[in-house]
Scaffold this motif. Structure first.
Motif, PDB file in Angstrom:
ATOM      1  N   GLY A 182       0.786  -1.230   0.000  1.00 57.54           N
ATOM      2  CA  GLY A 182       0.000   0.000   0.000  1.00 57.54           C
ATOM      3  C   GLY A 182       0.814   1.274   0.000  1.00 57.54           C
ATOM      4  N   ALA A 183       1.960   1.288  -0.667  1.00 61.05           N
ATOM      5  CA  ALA A 183       2.850   2.454  -0.610  1.00 61.05           C
ATOM      6  C   ALA A 183       2.421   3.608  -1.512  1.00 61.05           C
ATOM      7  N   LEU A 184       1.681   3.317  -2.570  1.00 62.19           N
ATOM      8  CA  LEU A 184       1.398   4.350  -3.567  1.00 62.19           C
ATOM      9  C   LEU A 184       0.692   5.586  -2.996  1.00 62.19           C
ATOM     10  N   PRO A 185      -0.346   5.452  -2.169  1.00 65.02           N
ATOM     11  CA  PRO A 185      -0.989   6.664  -1.633  1.00 65.02           C
ATOM     12  C   PRO A 185      -0.029   7.533  -0.821  1.00 65.02           C
ATOM     13  N   THR A 186       0.863   6.907  -0.053  1.00 63.86           N
ATOM     14  CA  THR A 186       1.839   7.667   0.727  1.00 63.86           C
ATOM     15  C   THR A 186       2.769   8.462  -0.181  1.00 63.86           C
ATOM     16  N   VAL A 187       3.243   7.821  -1.234  1.00 63.94           N
ATOM     17  CA  VAL A 187       4.150   8.499  -2.164  1.00 63.94           C
ATOM     18  C   VAL A 187       3.427   9.656  -2.851  1.00 63.94           C
ATOM     19  N   VAL A 188       2.229   9.395  -3.351  1.00 66.09           N
ATOM     20  CA  VAL A 188       1.472  10.435  -4.059  1.00 66.09           C
ATOM     21  C   VAL A 188       1.151  11.599  -3.119  1.00 66.09           C
ATOM     22  N   ALA A 189       0.737  11.294  -1.904  1.00 65.97           N
ATOM     23  CA  ALA A 189       0.368  12.351  -0.959  1.00 65.97           C
ATOM     24  C   ALA A 189       1.547  13.243  -0.604  1.00 65.97           C
ATOM     25  N   GLY A 190       2.750  12.732  -0.761  1.00 72.60           N
ATOM     26  CA  GLY A 190       3.934  13.546  -0.499  1.00 72.60           C
ATOM     27  C   GLY A 190       4.344  14.425  -1.663  1.00 72.60           C
ATOM     28  N   LEU A 191       3.636  14.290  -2.785  1.00 71.71           N
ATOM     29  CA  LEU A 191       4.017  15.024  -3.998  1.00 71.71           C
ATOM     30  C   LEU A 191       2.957  16.007  -4.482  1.00 71.71           C
ATOM     31  N   VAL A 192       1.768  16.003  -3.863  1.00 70.45           N
ATOM     32  CA  VAL A 192       0.676  16.863  -4.339  1.00 70.45           C
ATOM     33  C   VAL A 192       0.139  17.702  -3.183  1.00 70.45           C
ATOM     34  N   ASP A 193      -0.567  18.786  -3.528  1.00 71.36           N
ATOM     35  CA  ASP A 193      -1.230  19.596  -2.503  1.00 71.36           C
ATOM     36  C   ASP A 193      -2.739  19.385  -2.534  1.00 71.36           C
ATOM     37  N   PRO A 195      -6.169  16.891  -1.569  1.00 72.74           N
ATOM     38  CA  PRO A 195      -6.613  15.866  -0.618  1.00 72.74           C
ATOM     39  C   PRO A 195      -6.498  14.472  -1.236  1.00 72.74           C
ATOM     40  N   VAL A 196      -5.903  13.548  -0.503  1.00 71.86           N
ATOM     41  CA  VAL A 196      -5.694  12.184  -0.995  1.00 71.86           C
ATOM     42  C   VAL A 196      -6.461  11.209  -0.110  1.00 71.86           C
ATOM     43  N   ILE A 197      -7.230  10.347  -0.761  1.00 71.36           N
ATOM     44  CA  ILE A 197      -7.942   9.274  -0.063  1.00 71.36           C
ATOM     45  C   ILE A 197      -7.303   7.956  -0.480  1.00 71.36           C
ATOM     46  N   GLY A 198      -6.717   7.252   0.467  1.00 69.36           N
ATOM     47  CA  GLY A 198      -6.077   5.978   0.182  1.00 69.36           C
ATOM     48  C   GLY A 198      -7.044   4.823   0.339  1.00 69.36           C
ATOM     49  N   VAL A 199      -7.005   3.898  -0.614  1.00 64.32           N
ATOM     50  CA  VAL A 199      -7.880   2.720  -0.573  1.00 64.32           C
ATOM     51  C   VAL A 199      -7.015   1.467  -0.602  1.00 64.32           C
ATOM     52  N   PRO A 200      -6.886   0.763   0.517  1.00 63.19           N
ATOM     53  CA  PRO A 200      -6.121  -0.491   0.509  1.00 63.19           C
ATOM     54  C   PRO A 200      -6.900  -1.603  -0.177  1.00 63.19           C
ATOM     55  N   VAL A 201      -6.185  -2.454  -0.886  1.00 61.16           N
ATOM     56  CA  VAL A 201      -6.814  -3.547  -1.642  1.00 61.16           C
ATOM     57  C   VAL A 201      -6.305  -4.879  -1.110  1.00 61.16           C
ATOM     58  N   ALA A 202      -7.194  -5.842  -1.032  1.00 56.80           N
ATOM     59  CA  ALA A 202      -6.834  -7.175  -0.553  1.00 56.80           C
ATOM     60  C   ALA A 202      -6.127  -7.946  -1.655  1.00 56.80           C
ATOM     61  N   VAL A 224       0.244  13.212   4.802  1.00 57.40           N
ATOM     62  CA  VAL A 224      -1.144  13.430   5.228  1.00 57.40           C
ATOM     63  C   VAL A 224      -2.107  12.858   4.185  1.00 57.40           C
ATOM     64  N   LEU A 225      -2.883  11.868   4.583  1.00 53.88           N
ATOM     65  CA  LEU A 225      -3.915  11.315   3.720  1.00 53.88           C
ATOM     66  C   LEU A 225      -5.002  10.703   4.577  1.00 53.88           C
ATOM     67  N   SER A 226      -6.188  10.577   3.984  1.00 51.91           N
ATOM     68  CA  SER A 226      -7.285   9.863   4.630  1.00 51.91           C
ATOM     69  C   SER A 226      -7.281   8.428   4.117  1.00 51.91           C
ATOM     70  N   VAL A 227      -7.791   7.512   4.932  1.00 51.84           N
ATOM     71  CA  VAL A 227      -7.776   6.100   4.564  1.00 51.84           C
ATOM     72  C   VAL A 227      -9.147   5.494   4.830  1.00 51.84           C
ATOM     73  N   VAL A 228      -9.640   4.715   3.876  1.00 50.09           N
ATOM     74  CA  VAL A 228     -10.884   3.970   4.070  1.00 50.09           C
ATOM     75  C   VAL A 228     -10.555   2.500   4.296  1.00 50.09           C
ATOM     76  N   ASN A 229     -11.563   1.695   4.497  1.00 43.39           N
ATOM     77  CA  ASN A 229     -11.357   0.290   4.788  1.00 43.39           C
ATOM     78  C   ASN A 229     -10.878  -0.476   3.553  1.00 43.39           C
ATOM     79  N   VAL A 230     -10.480  -1.706   3.768  1.00 40.44           N
ATOM     80  CA  VAL A 230      -9.976  -2.550   2.685  1.00 40.44           C
ATOM     81  C   VAL A 230     -11.060  -2.762   1.628  1.00 40.44           C
ATOM     82  N   ASP A 231     -10.716  -2.508   0.372  1.00 42.99           N
ATOM     83  CA  ASP A 231     -11.601  -2.698  -0.782  1.00 42.99           C
ATOM     84  C   ASP A 231     -12.818  -1.769  -0.775  1.00 42.99           C
ATOM     85  N   ALA A 232     -12.793  -0.705   0.020  1.00 43.92           N
ATOM     86  CA  ALA A 232     -13.964   0.168   0.172  1.00 43.92           C
ATOM     87  C   ALA A 232     -14.000   1.243  -0.909  1.00 43.92           C
TER      88      ALA A 232
END
Length: 252
Positions: A182-193, A195-202, A224-232
């Motif tokens: 699940g690294a992609l949302p963290t990387v993207v959130a560090g490069l943009v201004d 709001p990022v919503i991260g979605v983990p996938v099973a 800084v990012l928001s996170v929802v549940n797995v596959d949500a």
């Protein structure tokens, strides 16, 4: 009240539509459908198909179509989708049936879709993430949001991410979908201004392979990012819709 009764008597309004106006929901054989959720919450009710029979899914979709002009369905199985397609082909051949992976929409011929002056970007790490992204995208399109989607930009080859940086930065809101660690949302959130919503996938295998590692990684993100549940995907799409609505309102 009298106007509703007269509309029903004149045939201009169905009993289900009148019930939706009075109660905000409609009671049918398959349960209660929250026909007023879009007005109350800004997000329409979706029909969660998993665990329901094909008959229940069809009945709820029919109620949604009658009372709101559209039906949004998630986590459809093949038999459920086949039943949905066959039913509306026979009873409402002019209706539009759209499908993305396990998510679908049914639109009445006279349905007027909403439009929001906002763009939500969707990024996926790899092909395995696309079905969850499809769910989020369908919610956004149903809300009238412009979607800019880019697939397969996972951090295993970071150049794929950086190549799309201008597009990612151009969105008003970003939904980033990724499995494994699940690294992609963290990387993207560090490069943009944005709001990022991260979605983990099973996806993945072994320890943490059911989306747990991706979820934990996003929750522990140092950016800084928001996170929802797995596959949500639905929740991510709905949350992004609410942000997009606020942005669009500020532009009016």
């Amino acid at each position: 009240m009298r106007e509703l009764l007269e509309a029903v008597a004149d045939g201009d309004l169905s009993p289900a539509e009148a019930e939706a106006e009075l109660r905000g929901y409609v009671v049918g054989e398959a349960g209660r459908f929250d026909a007023a959720r879009r007005q109350r919450r800004g997000i329409p009710e979706a029909i969660f198909a998993e665990g329901k029979s094909a008959e229940q899914v069809v009945a709820l979709a029919e109620t949604a179509l009658e009372t709101t002009g559209r039906a949004l369905l998630t986590r459809l199985s093949e038999p459920q989708f086949d039943a949905l397609r066959d039913h509306f082909a026979a009873t409402a051949p002019d209706a539009t049936l759209e499908r993305r992976s396990a998510t679908a929409r049914v639109l009445a011929p006279d349905y007027e879709p909403p439009s929001l002056d906002a763009t939500v970007g969707i990024a996926t790490g790899g092909t395995v993430d696309e079905a969850v992204a499809d769910e989020a995208e369908t919610v956004l399109l149903d809300a009238g949001v412009t979607v800019d989607r880019v697939d397969d930009i996972g951090v295993a080859a970071l150049s794929r991410t950086l190549d799309q940086l201008d597009r990612l930065r151009g969105a008003d809101v970003l939904i980033v979908v990724a499995g494994r660690e699940g690294a992609l949302p963290t990387v993207v959130a560090g490069l943009v201004d944005t709001p990022v919503i991260g979605v983990p996938v099973a996806s993945g295998y072994g320890y943490g392979g059911d989306g747990e590692a991706a979820l934990a990684g996003m929750l522990q993100s140092c950016t800084v990012l928001s996170v929802v549940n797995v596959d949500a995907g639905f929740v991510a799409g709905a949350q992004a819709t609410l942000i997009a609505r606020a942005i669009a309102a500020g532009r009016d």
